[in-house]
Design an enzyme around this catalytic site. Structure first.
Site, mmCIF file in Angstrom:
data_model
loop_
_atom_site.group_PDB
_atom_site.id
_atom_site.type_symbol
_atom_site.label_atom_id
_atom_site.label_comp_id
_atom_site.label_asym_id
_atom_site.label_seq_id
_atom_site.Cartn_x
_atom_site.Cartn_y
_atom_site.Cartn_z
ATOM 1 C CB CYS A 1 -0.945 -0.005 1.196
ATOM 2 S SG CYS A 1 -1.879 -1.531 1.328
ATOM 3 C CB CYS B 1 -12.735 -1.898 7.066
ATOM 4 S SG CYS B 1 -12.850 -3.100 8.382
ATOM 5 C CE LYS C 1 -14.600 3.337 7.115
ATOM 6 N NZ LYS C 1 -15.391 3.414 5.991
ATOM 7 C CG HIS D 1 -6.379 1.568 0.662
ATOM 8 N ND1 HIS D 1 -5.256 2.122 0.062
ATOM 9 C CD2 HIS D 1 -5.910 0.590 1.485
ATOM 10 C CE1 HIS D 1 -4.171 1.499 0.509
ATOM 11 N NE2 HIS D 1 -4.536 0.575 1.368
HETATM 12 N N1 COA Z 1 -16.827 0.965 4.862
HETATM 13 C C1 COA Z 1 -18.134 1.310 4.739
HETATM 14 N N2 COA Z 1 -19.017 0.631 3.986
HETATM 15 C C2 COA Z 1 -18.556 -0.447 3.324
HETATM 16 C C3 COA Z 1 -17.218 -0.858 3.397
HETATM 17 C C4 COA Z 1 -16.337 -0.096 4.189
HETATM 18 N N3 COA Z 1 -15.045 -0.431 4.295
HETATM 19 N N4 COA Z 1 -17.041 -1.957 2.618
HETATM 20 C C5 COA Z 1 -18.236 -2.219 2.078
HETATM 21 N N5 COA Z 1 -19.152 -1.325 2.500
HETATM 22 C C6 COA Z 1 -20.580 -1.272 2.172
HETATM 23 C C7 COA Z 1 -20.829 -1.410 0.688
HETATM 24 O O1 COA Z 1 -20.884 -0.145 0.059
HETATM 25 C C8 COA Z 1 -22.167 -2.088 0.682
HETATM 26 O O2 COA Z 1 -23.176 -1.142 0.957
HETATM 27 P P1 COA Z 1 -24.627 -1.239 0.257
HETATM 28 O O3 COA Z 1 -25.203 -2.539 0.706
HETATM 29 O O4 COA Z 1 -25.339 -0.028 0.779
HETATM 30 O O5 COA Z 1 -24.366 -1.212 -1.221
HETATM 31 C C9 COA Z 1 -22.095 -3.016 1.878
HETATM 32 O O6 COA Z 1 -21.159 -2.431 2.774
HETATM 33 C C10 COA Z 1 -21.667 -4.435 1.529
HETATM 34 O O7 COA Z 1 -20.540 -4.349 0.664
HETATM 35 P P2 COA Z 1 -19.601 -5.599 0.354
HETATM 36 O O8 COA Z 1 -18.648 -5.206 -0.708
HETATM 37 O O9 COA Z 1 -20.455 -6.814 0.140
HETATM 38 O O10 COA Z 1 -18.832 -5.749 1.735
HETATM 39 P P3 COA Z 1 -17.868 -6.916 2.156
HETATM 40 O O11 COA Z 1 -18.434 -7.511 3.405
HETATM 41 O O12 COA Z 1 -17.563 -7.824 0.997
HETATM 42 O O13 COA Z 1 -16.526 -6.128 2.481
HETATM 43 C C11 COA Z 1 -14.910 -5.402 4.054
HETATM 44 C C12 COA Z 1 -16.404 -5.354 3.634
HETATM 45 C C13 COA Z 1 -14.723 -4.501 5.257
HETATM 46 C C14 COA Z 1 -14.512 -6.830 4.394
HETATM 47 C C15 COA Z 1 -14.038 -4.895 2.867
HETATM 48 O O14 COA Z 1 -14.404 -3.552 2.581
HETATM 49 C C16 COA Z 1 -12.566 -5.005 3.141
HETATM 50 O O15 COA Z 1 -11.967 -6.072 2.989
HETATM 51 N N6 COA Z 1 -11.889 -3.876 3.511
HETATM 52 C C17 COA Z 1 -10.490 -3.881 3.857
HETATM 53 C C18 COA Z 1 -9.607 -3.811 2.618
HETATM 54 C C19 COA Z 1 -8.158 -3.965 2.994
HETATM 55 O O16 COA Z 1 -7.793 -4.758 3.845
HETATM 56 N N7 COA Z 1 -7.266 -3.181 2.347
HETATM 57 C C20 COA Z 1 -5.872 -3.188 2.654
HETATM 58 C C21 COA Z 1 -5.631 -2.457 3.942
HETATM 59 S S1 COA Z 1 -3.989 -2.568 4.540
#
Ligand code: COA
Length: 386
Positions: free
Chosen positions: A86, A209, A331, A335
């Site tokens: 990242c 996240c 956030k 990202h």
């Molecule tokens: N913050 C806020 N809302 C989020 C979100 C986040 N991080 N991620 C997804 N959503 C929302 C989506 O917009 C969606 O909303 P909707 O139903 O109104 O359309 C809903 O949550 C479901 O989205 P989905 O993509 O199915 O979520 P998910 O459960 O597959 O993924 C996380 C959620 C947190 C697991 C994913 O965002 C993630 O893995 N984030 C971390 C990424 C990471 O690790 N990056 C590297 C960092 S070092």
């Protein structure tokens, strides 16, 4: 004499779940960056280009930087692919800064690019996983959220505070994202939304996240004398530190401070003509809400131990003493891994030139960009001024 270095152009796509191909994203960001150079710039004048990308999902792991010359377009331009998880964007920018300071180029373009959303959930988890420590942490099933959850758990326990401090970071960054037309999430959330969100890796929930985003960003950096020919409003790079730490958490002395951040910021301020208390806004690497809290103190932006109070009292908000992540941060702005560090420069370029619209920090003259790779294994810190 060592040359000064300035940002003379910057642009980015919106970050989010986007239908465009990686090539199209790159072209859009580069086009916007070139168009922002006040007196215009023929891409054929650019000496070299660096592309920061993980090639997420495997779309182009090998040799993606050749696309940069195609997309600019500047056929035949020397290119380099930079990969530091990242912190790839920060790594590419710091390399360009050193090359320009050394005088071996006049103009360098640095772009970041990632296409993440078109991967199914298991593939996403795999690709995020391989940027962490793979021999021990991944084998235990630890995800990135899990690694940061360990840090958060320890931080909250050591300081005897509750999750509401994490919520304050999330609410603030969503608030800022709502003012940024390029942000992945442009909607506000409440403390209750944060509190009631589904857990991801306790104590971190959904709103702690960063999302999985697509996007590209690009900046044009120039040697001082060349910068002055291209614009009357260059954004100067005053210091640029880089550092590393062990890949796995287990090798570190502390779970509540990132040594790589402390090393990188020390080096950046050693070069700069101003002190930490002169920084007026900061884009910090808040891949998870806890990461912003760690950064506040590791970067020396707030006194040791005062990160939670500053956050809960709104002093890091857009109208506070030290706006942090005015863009919405990772956030809410999003990202797209390789593009993130470059995107931080795009935000500071506009902020320091007074072009940030509704989220403009008034009279911002000095800013800081903080980009982390993995859980703190790599880090860059840049100091910029108007
Ligand atoms: N913050 C806020 N809302 C989020 C979100 C986040 N991080 N991620 C997804 N959503 C929302 C989506 O917009 C969606 O909303 P909707 O139903 O109104 O359309 C809903 O949550 C479901 O989205 P989905 O993509 O199915 O979520 P998910 O459960 O597959 O993924 C996380 C959620 C947190 C697991 C994913 O965002 C993630 O893995 N984030 C971390 C990424 C990471 O690790 N990056 C590297 C960092 S070092």
């Amino acid at each position: 004499m060592t040359e000064r270095v300035a940002v003379v152009g910057a642009g980015q796509t919106r970050f989010g779940v986007l239908p465009s191909s990686p090539r199209a994203l790159l072209r859009e960001a580069l086009g916007e960056a070139l168009a922002s150079v006040d007196r215009g710039l023929d891409p054929g004048r650019i000496d070299e280009g660096y592309l920061a990308s993980l090639g997420f999902g495997g779309w182009q792991i090998g040799n993606p930087a050749a696309l940069l010359a195609e997309a600019l377009p500047h056929p035949g331009m020397p290119v380099l692919h930079v990969e530091d998880a990242c912190a790839s964007g920060g790594g590419g920018l710091r390399t360009a800064y050193q090359v320009l300071r050394g005088g071996s180029a006049d103009l360098v373009v640095v772009a970041g690019l990632e296409k993440m959303s078109d991967n199914p959930p298991l593939r996403r988890r795999y690709w995020l996983g391989v940027s962490g420590e793979t021999e021990f942490e991944r084998l235990c099933g630890l995800t990135f959220a899990g690694v940061y959850a360990l840090m958060a758990e320890r931080y909250l326990r050591e300081r005897a505070i509750g999750r509401e401090v994490l919520g304050a970071v999330a609410v603030k960054n969503h608030e800022n994202g709502a003012l940024n037309p390029k942000a992945h999430f442009q909607k506000r959330i409440t403390r209750e939304d944060h509190e009631n969100a589904p857990p991801v890796a306790e104590p971190l929930g959904l709103f702690d996240c960063c999302p999985v985003s697509d996007g590209a960003a690009a900046v044009v950096l120039a040697r001082g004398s060349v910068a002055r020919q291209l614009t009357d409003s260059p954004v100067w790079l005053e210091g640029f530190g880089g550092a590393s730490d062990t890949l796995a958490l287990a090798g570190r002395e502390s779970l509540t401070s990132l040594a790589a951040t402390r090393r990188a910021v020390r080096e950046a301020f050693r070069q700069a003509p101003f002190e930490p208390r002169k920084v007026q806004l900061a884009e910090v690497h808040d891949c998870f809400t806890i990461a912003e809290l760690l950064a506040l103190e590791d970067l020396g932006l707030v006194p040791e131990g005062e990160g939670p109070a500053w956050t809960l009292e709104g002093r890091t908000g857009l109208t506070g003493e030290l706006p942090v992540n005015a863009s919405g941060g990772l956030k809410a702005k999003g990202h797209p891994l390789g593009a993130t560090g470059v995107g931080q420069f795009v935000e500071l370029f506009h902020q320091l030139r007074g072009e940030a619209g509704k989220r403009q920090v008034p009279e911002a003259e000095r800013g800081l960009a903080h980009n982390i790779g993995g859980s703190g294994a790599t880090c860059t810190v840049a100091l910029l001024s108007r």
